[in-house]
Design a protein around this motif. Structure first.
Motif, PDB file in Angstrom:
ATOM      1  N   ASP A  28      33.782  41.312  31.548  1.00 10.68           N
ATOM      2  CA  ASP A  28      33.527  42.760  31.585  1.00 10.68           C
ATOM      3  C   ASP A  28      34.714  43.495  32.201  1.00 10.68           C
ATOM      4  O   ASP A  28      35.123  44.553  31.723  1.00 10.68           O
ATOM      5  N   SER A  29      35.218  42.959  33.295  1.00 20.10           N
ATOM      6  CA  SER A  29      36.349  43.584  33.968  1.00 20.10           C
ATOM      7  C   SER A  29      36.983  42.582  34.928  1.00 20.10           C
ATOM      8  O   SER A  29      36.365  41.596  35.316  1.00 20.10           O
ATOM      9  N   ILE A  30      38.212  42.880  35.293  1.00 17.10           N
ATOM     10  CA  ILE A  30      38.953  42.078  36.262  1.00 17.10           C
ATOM     11  C   ILE A  30      39.556  43.015  37.288  1.00 17.10           C
ATOM     12  O   ILE A  30      40.301  43.930  36.926  1.00 17.10           O
ATOM     13  N   ASN A  31      39.246  42.794  38.551  1.00 16.28           N
ATOM     14  CA  ASN A  31      39.782  43.677  39.589  1.00 16.28           C
ATOM     15  C   ASN A  31      41.286  43.503  39.773  1.00 16.28           C
ATOM     16  O   ASN A  31      42.042  44.460  39.750  1.00 16.28           O
ATOM     17  N   ALA A  32      41.710  42.278  39.997  1.00 18.65           N
ATOM     18  CA  ALA A  32      43.128  42.048  40.277  1.00 18.65           C
ATOM     19  C   ALA A  32      43.633  40.881  39.439  1.00 18.65           C
ATOM     20  O   ALA A  32      42.975  39.844  39.333  1.00 18.65           O
ATOM     21  N   MET A  33      44.806  41.078  38.868  1.00 10.82           N
ATOM     22  CA  MET A  33      45.475  39.975  38.185  1.00 10.82           C
ATOM     23  C   MET A  33      46.751  39.686  38.956  1.00 10.82           C
ATOM     24  O   MET A  33      47.454  40.620  39.371  1.00 10.82           O
ATOM     25  N   ARG A  34      47.023  38.420  39.141  1.00 10.76           N
ATOM     26  CA  ARG A  34      48.097  38.030  40.041  1.00 10.76           C
ATOM     27  C   ARG A  34      48.940  36.912  39.430  1.00 10.76           C
ATOM     28  O   ARG A  34      48.470  36.160  38.580  1.00 10.76           O
ATOM     29  N   TRP A  35      50.147  36.827  39.898  1.00  7.83           N
ATOM     30  CA  TRP A  35      51.031  35.714  39.596  1.00  7.83           C
ATOM     31  C   TRP A  35      51.373  35.017  40.907  1.00  7.83           C
ATOM     32  O   TRP A  35      51.737  35.666  41.887  1.00  7.83           O
ATOM     33  N   PHE A  36      51.257  33.710  40.882  1.00  9.85           N
ATOM     34  CA  PHE A  36      51.687  32.860  41.978  1.00  9.85           C
ATOM     35  C   PHE A  36      52.757  31.914  41.439  1.00  9.85           C
ATOM     36  O   PHE A  36      52.916  31.765  40.239  1.00  9.85           O
ATOM     37  N   ARG A  37      53.453  31.288  42.339  1.00 10.82           N
ATOM     38  CA  ARG A  37      54.391  30.245  41.924  1.00 10.82           C
ATOM     39  C   ARG A  37      54.407  29.143  42.966  1.00 10.82           C
ATOM     40  O   ARG A  37      54.099  29.358  44.143  1.00 10.82           O
ATOM     41  N   GLN A  38      54.778  27.964  42.493  1.00 12.24           N
ATOM     42  CA  GLN A  38      54.899  26.831  43.381  1.00 12.24           C
ATOM     43  C   GLN A  38      56.139  26.036  42.999  1.00 12.24           C
ATOM     44  O   GLN A  38      56.227  25.498  41.892  1.00 12.24           O
ATOM     45  N   ALA A  96      43.142  35.455  38.176  1.00 10.61           N
ATOM     46  CA  ALA A  96      42.276  36.625  38.047  1.00 10.61           C
ATOM     47  C   ALA A  96      41.271  36.607  39.192  1.00 10.61           C
ATOM     48  O   ALA A  96      40.547  35.618  39.386  1.00 10.61           O
ATOM     49  N   LEU A  97      41.245  37.690  39.942  1.00  7.33           N
ATOM     50  CA  LEU A  97      40.396  37.806  41.125  1.00  7.33           C
ATOM     51  C   LEU A  97      39.435  38.974  40.965  1.00  7.33           C
ATOM     52  O   LEU A  97      39.844  40.040  40.546  1.00  7.33           O
ATOM     53  N   GLY A  98      38.180  38.745  41.296  1.00  9.34           N
ATOM     54  CA  GLY A  98      37.189  39.802  41.128  1.00  9.34           C
ATOM     55  C   GLY A  98      36.870  40.007  39.667  1.00  9.34           C
ATOM     56  O   GLY A  98      37.104  41.074  39.103  1.00  9.34           O
ATOM     57  N   VAL A  99      36.325  38.962  39.050  1.00  6.65           N
ATOM     58  CA  VAL A  99      36.044  38.994  37.613  1.00  6.65           C
ATOM     59  C   VAL A  99      34.540  39.215  37.393  1.00  6.65           C
ATOM     60  O   VAL A  99      33.720  38.530  37.990  1.00  6.65           O
ATOM     61  N   LYS A 100      34.243  40.149  36.554  1.00  7.37           N
ATOM     62  CA  LYS A 100      32.851  40.423  36.198  1.00  7.37           C
ATOM     63  C   LYS A 100      32.579  39.812  34.826  1.00  7.37           C
ATOM     64  O   LYS A 100      33.246  40.148  33.848  1.00  7.37           O
ATOM     65  N   VAL A 101      31.628  38.891  34.783  1.00  9.75           N
ATOM     66  CA  VAL A 101      31.312  38.151  33.568  1.00  9.75           C
ATOM     67  C   VAL A 101      29.849  38.391  33.211  1.00  9.75           C
ATOM     68  O   VAL A 101      28.964  38.084  34.017  1.00  9.75           O
ATOM     69  N   LEU A 102      29.627  38.931  32.051  1.00 11.77           N
ATOM     70  CA  LEU A 102      28.267  39.193  31.556  1.00 11.77           C
ATOM     71  C   LEU A 102      27.426  39.918  32.607  1.00 11.77           C
ATOM     72  O   LEU A 102      26.272  39.570  32.864  1.00 11.77           O
ATOM     73  N   GLY A 103      28.027  40.903  33.243  1.00 18.34           N
ATOM     74  CA  GLY A 103      27.310  41.752  34.186  1.00 18.34           C
ATOM     75  C   GLY A 103      27.224  41.223  35.602  1.00 18.34           C
ATOM     76  O   GLY A 103      26.653  41.886  36.468  1.00 18.34           O
ATOM     77  N   HIS A 104      27.811  40.058  35.842  1.00 16.33           N
ATOM     78  CA  HIS A 104      27.740  39.457  37.172  1.00 16.33           C
ATOM     79  C   HIS A 104      29.145  39.160  37.694  1.00 16.33           C
ATOM     80  O   HIS A 104      29.996  38.671  36.954  1.00 16.33           O
TER      81      HIS A 104
END
Length: 121
Positions: A28-38, A96-104
């Motif tokens: 439904d939505s994603i609050n924050a999308m991020r890139w990390f590296r190692q 992806a952090l803070g992901v809303k999936v099927l209303g939850h």
């Protein structure tokens, strides 16, 4: 929900590269999308973050050289990397952090599989 990162490769110092990451699934939505590296022998570190309302945050080592952007409608995030240095060599992961999936709201974040960036002459 799955995240698929792409765009890694070999680039010379001073060069540029753009990574992309596509999130798929019943999102439904994603609050924050991020890139990390190692990097080898190092801990995973945050490279850049972009929230759904447009707030950005960059790691100190990449600020001014990298730019994060996203397409909210397509659930895609991009990382434009410029003035690349050998020390940018790492596996880059999208998140992806803070992901809303099927209303939850999901109780955890999601990770892509990583894409290798090698900066070398």
């Amino acid at each position: 929900v799955q995240l698929q990162a792409s765009g890694g490769g070999l680039v010379q110092p001073g060069g540029s590269l753009t990574l992309s990451c596509a999130a798929s699934g019943s999102i439904d939505s994603i609050n924050a999308m991020r890139w990390f590296r190692q990097a080898p022998g190092k801990q995973r570190e945050l490279v850049a973050q972009l929230t759904s309302d447009g707030n950005t945050n960059y790691g100190d080592s990449v600020r001014g050289r990298f730019t994060i952007s996203r397409d909210n409608a397509k659930n895609r995030v991009y990382l434009q990397m410029g003035s690349l240095k050998p020390e940018d060599t790492a596996i880059y992961y999208c998140n992806a952090l803070g992901v809303k999936v099927l209303g939850h709201w999901a109780t955890y974040d999601y990770w892509g599989q990583g894409t290798l960036v090698t900066v070398s002459s």
